[in-house]
Scaffold this motif. Structure first.
Motif, PDB file in Angstrom:
ATOM      1  N   LYS A   1      51.975  46.294  36.830  1.00 42.15           N
ATOM      2  CA  LYS A   1      50.836  45.391  36.933  1.00 42.15           C
ATOM      3  C   LYS A   1      50.159  45.201  35.585  1.00 42.15           C
ATOM      4  O   LYS A   1      49.777  44.082  35.212  1.00 42.15           O
ATOM      5  CB  LYS A   1      49.828  45.939  37.953  1.00 42.15           C
ATOM      6  CG  LYS A   1      48.647  45.016  38.203  1.00 42.15           C
ATOM      7  CD  LYS A   1      47.736  45.581  39.271  1.00 42.15           C
ATOM      8  CE  LYS A   1      46.554  44.649  39.527  1.00 42.15           C
ATOM      9  NZ  LYS A   1      45.644  45.202  40.570  1.00 42.15           N
ATOM     10  N   ARG A   2      50.021  46.295  34.817  1.00 38.78           N
ATOM     11  CA  ARG A   2      49.406  46.195  33.494  1.00 38.78           C
ATOM     12  C   ARG A   2      50.262  45.338  32.565  1.00 38.78           C
ATOM     13  O   ARG A   2      49.746  44.522  31.792  1.00 38.78           O
ATOM     14  CB  ARG A   2      49.227  47.588  32.909  1.00 38.78           C
ATOM     15  CG  ARG A   2      48.463  47.605  31.584  1.00 38.78           C
ATOM     16  CD  ARG A   2      48.350  49.003  31.035  1.00 38.78           C
ATOM     17  NE  ARG A   2      47.594  49.862  31.931  1.00 38.78           N
ATOM     18  CZ  ARG A   2      48.078  50.953  32.511  1.00 38.78           C
ATOM     19  NH1 ARG A   2      49.331  51.307  32.288  1.00 38.78           N
ATOM     20  NH2 ARG A   2      47.328  51.694  33.300  1.00 38.78           N
ATOM     21  N   GLU A   3      51.585  45.499  32.665  1.00 40.04           N
ATOM     22  CA  GLU A   3      52.485  44.710  31.826  1.00 40.04           C
ATOM     23  C   GLU A   3      52.379  43.222  32.157  1.00 40.04           C
ATOM     24  O   GLU A   3      52.310  42.373  31.263  1.00 40.04           O
ATOM     25  CB  GLU A   3      53.923  45.173  32.018  1.00 40.04           C
ATOM     26  CG  GLU A   3      54.929  44.401  31.173  1.00 40.04           C
ATOM     27  CD  GLU A   3      56.362  44.776  31.483  1.00 40.04           C
ATOM     28  OE1 GLU A   3      57.229  44.572  30.617  1.00 40.04           O
ATOM     29  OE2 GLU A   3      56.617  45.274  32.599  1.00 40.04           O
ATOM     30  N   LEU A   4      52.349  42.894  33.453  1.00 41.48           N
ATOM     31  CA  LEU A   4      52.244  41.495  33.858  1.00 41.48           C
ATOM     32  C   LEU A   4      50.914  40.893  33.406  1.00 41.48           C
ATOM     33  O   LEU A   4      50.852  39.724  33.015  1.00 41.48           O
ATOM     34  CB  LEU A   4      52.388  41.378  35.376  1.00 41.48           C
ATOM     35  CG  LEU A   4      53.767  41.737  35.947  1.00 41.48           C
ATOM     36  CD1 LEU A   4      53.747  41.690  37.464  1.00 41.48           C
ATOM     37  CD2 LEU A   4      54.833  40.790  35.402  1.00 41.48           C
ATOM     38  N   THR A   5      49.858  41.695  33.465  1.00 43.86           N
ATOM     39  CA  THR A   5      48.554  41.216  33.004  1.00 43.86           C
ATOM     40  C   THR A   5      48.586  40.930  31.509  1.00 43.86           C
ATOM     41  O   THR A   5      48.070  39.904  31.044  1.00 43.86           O
ATOM     42  CB  THR A   5      47.465  42.247  33.328  1.00 43.86           C
ATOM     43  OG1 THR A   5      47.432  42.478  34.742  1.00 43.86           O
ATOM     44  CG2 THR A   5      46.099  41.750  32.862  1.00 43.86           C
ATOM     45  N   ASN A   6      49.196  41.842  30.745  1.00 39.04           N
ATOM     46  CA  ASN A   6      49.295  41.644  29.300  1.00 39.04           C
ATOM     47  C   ASN A   6      50.150  40.427  28.950  1.00 39.04           C
ATOM     48  O   ASN A   6      49.917  39.773  27.929  1.00 39.04           O
ATOM     49  CB  ASN A   6      49.867  42.892  28.639  1.00 39.04           C
ATOM     50  CG  ASN A   6      48.938  44.088  28.739  1.00 39.04           C
ATOM     51  OD1 ASN A   6      47.722  43.925  28.871  1.00 39.04           O
ATOM     52  ND2 ASN A   6      49.484  45.286  28.687  1.00 39.04           N
TER      53      ASN A   6
ATOM     54  N   GLY B   1      50.185  37.778  30.641  1.00 40.55           N
ATOM     55  CA  GLY B   1      49.464  36.579  31.047  1.00 40.55           C
ATOM     56  C   GLY B   1      49.938  35.959  32.345  1.00 40.55           C
ATOM     57  O   GLY B   1      49.830  34.739  32.533  1.00 40.55           O
ATOM     58  N   LYS B   2      50.458  36.770  33.269  1.00 46.42           N
ATOM     59  CA  LYS B   2      50.913  36.202  34.542  1.00 46.42           C
ATOM     60  C   LYS B   2      49.728  35.620  35.306  1.00 46.42           C
ATOM     61  O   LYS B   2      48.682  36.251  35.434  1.00 46.42           O
ATOM     62  CB  LYS B   2      51.598  37.267  35.392  1.00 46.42           C
ATOM     63  CG  LYS B   2      52.182  36.700  36.678  1.00 46.42           C
ATOM     64  CD  LYS B   2      52.917  37.753  37.479  1.00 46.42           C
ATOM     65  CE  LYS B   2      53.511  37.146  38.735  1.00 46.42           C
ATOM     66  NZ  LYS B   2      54.223  38.151  39.545  1.00 46.42           N
ATOM     67  N   PRO B   3      49.857  34.390  35.830  1.00 43.53           N
ATOM     68  CA  PRO B   3      48.742  33.750  36.543  1.00 43.53           C
ATOM     69  C   PRO B   3      48.334  34.535  37.786  1.00 43.53           C
ATOM     70  O   PRO B   3      49.152  35.197  38.420  1.00 43.53           O
ATOM     71  CB  PRO B   3      49.306  32.373  36.920  1.00 43.53           C
ATOM     72  CG  PRO B   3      50.443  32.145  35.984  1.00 43.53           C
ATOM     73  CD  PRO B   3      51.025  33.495  35.693  1.00 43.53           C
ATOM     74  N   LYS B   4      47.055  34.464  38.102  1.00 46.65           N
ATOM     75  CA  LYS B   4      46.554  35.114  39.306  1.00 46.65           C
ATOM     76  C   LYS B   4      46.984  34.322  40.535  1.00 46.65           C
ATOM     77  O   LYS B   4      47.048  33.104  40.519  1.00 46.65           O
ATOM     78  CB  LYS B   4      45.033  35.212  39.258  1.00 46.65           C
ATOM     79  CG  LYS B   4      44.519  36.155  38.179  1.00 46.65           C
ATOM     80  CD  LYS B   4      43.011  36.291  38.257  1.00 46.65           C
ATOM     81  CE  LYS B   4      42.502  37.277  37.211  1.00 46.65           C
ATOM     82  NZ  LYS B   4      41.031  37.428  37.269  1.00 46.65           N
ATOM     83  N   ARG B   5      47.251  35.041  41.610  1.00 43.50           N
ATOM     84  CA  ARG B   5      47.698  34.402  42.850  1.00 43.50           C
ATOM     85  C   ARG B   5      46.588  33.521  43.416  1.00 43.50           C
ATOM     86  O   ARG B   5      45.401  33.777  43.189  1.00 43.50           O
ATOM     87  CB  ARG B   5      48.103  35.456  43.871  1.00 43.50           C
ATOM     88  CG  ARG B   5      49.300  36.281  43.446  1.00 43.50           C
ATOM     89  CD  ARG B   5      49.743  37.193  44.559  1.00 43.50           C
ATOM     90  NE  ARG B   5      50.192  36.444  45.709  1.00 43.50           N
ATOM     91  CZ  ARG B   5      51.423  35.923  45.844  1.00 43.50           C
ATOM     92  NH1 ARG B   5      52.313  36.090  44.884  1.00 43.50           N
ATOM     93  NH2 ARG B   5      51.748  35.255  46.928  1.00 43.50           N
TER      94      ARG B   5
END
Length: 280
Positions: free
Chosen positions: A143-148, A150-154
């Protein structure tokens, strides 16, 4: 030399350790190296892993630095301690590292003794809990990697949008009470009132779809196909196979047409030959 990346990971551990020290109300425990051993064991459960040399130094220095600088935050205290550790000579670090080495040796003995006292059911339970902890850590890292990245929020649901807009003025003394009152308010809304939030949710779905497309295109460019949804990969593979199939179909049609044309030409030639023979 302790890496600076330990700062973030060590803050939570330090906070827990500092709370234990504060309960003793004894500065002598805070300024001594060896009493840190009390943090590495627990009578009612498995022995705790001992602190390394840097963490031992940090636990020792935190009360001193907090007393000298009461106005600074805990994060800044940790940064100052890390800076001090980096500038210390090997001789100055040696007492903390030797204490850590002795504690690790004692930990191995205590842990082996603890394991020998466990029943098979307890060993299996420990193994299960360890797998769960590892899975949880892996999920947090992912989850931290995806946030870094820039994965869009659902996209949000209609009720989530309603709650976020009215949370501040909601009834209740705490978050749980406010959520409960907001759910009651949502159930009491008329259909035309809910339709507004339904439309906002639909717009949010479009936003999410567009942002995800751009994000997944970027992930393809940087070679992170492992982060792309399976449905997106399947659609890409299907789209890539269609031009090849169309090209193959076109080639077959050309060959078939050429064969038919050749057959027609041969038939006309045969007909002309028969007619010429009859005239003779």
């Amino acid at each position: 030399m302790a890496p600076f990346s330990l700062l973030t990971a060590g803050v939570s551990l330090l906070a827990k350790s500092f709370s234990v020290w504060s309960c003793t109300n004894s500065l002598a425990r805070c300024t001594s190296i060896f009493p840190v051993k009390c943090l590495t064991s627990q009578a009612s459960g498995p022995p705790k892993r001992p602190l390394n040399g840097y963490m031992r130094y940090a636990v020792q220095q935190q009360p001193i630095m907090t007393r000298q600088n009461p106005e600074i935050k805990l994060v800044d205290v940790v940064k100052k301690i890390a800076q001090q550790w980096r500038t210390m000579s090997p001789e100055q670090k040696r007492p903390f590292e030797e204490a850590s080495l002795l504690a690790r040796q004692k930990f191995k003995v205590d842990f082996q003794h603890y394991q020998a006292l466990l029943t098979p059911a307890q060993v299996e339970q420990q193994s299960l809990e360890k797998r769960e902890r590892l899975a949880k850590r892996k999920a947090i890292r992912k989850k931290r990697e995806l946030t870094n990245l820039g994965k869009p929020k659902r996209p949000r649901s209609p009720v989530n949008i309603f709650m976020s807009e009215h949370f501040e003025e909601a009834r209740g003394a705490n978050t749980q009470a406010k959520m409960k009152s907001l759910m009651e308010d949502w159930r009491n809304l008329f259909l035309h009132q809910k339709r507004v939030y339904t439309q906002l949710a639909e717009d949010d779905k479009i936003r999410y779809k567009n942002e995800m497309k751009s994000w997944e295109d970027h992930m393809m460019e940087i070679g992170r196909e492992d982060l792309i949804r399976e449905q997106t990969l399947s659609a890409r593979r299907k789209a890539a196979s269609q031009p090849a199939a169309a090209k193959k179909g076109t080639k077959k049609a050309i060959v078939k047409k050429a064969s038919a044309t050749g057959k027609s030409t041969t038939t006309r030639k045969t007909t002309k030959t028969v007619r010429a023979t009859k005239k003779r």
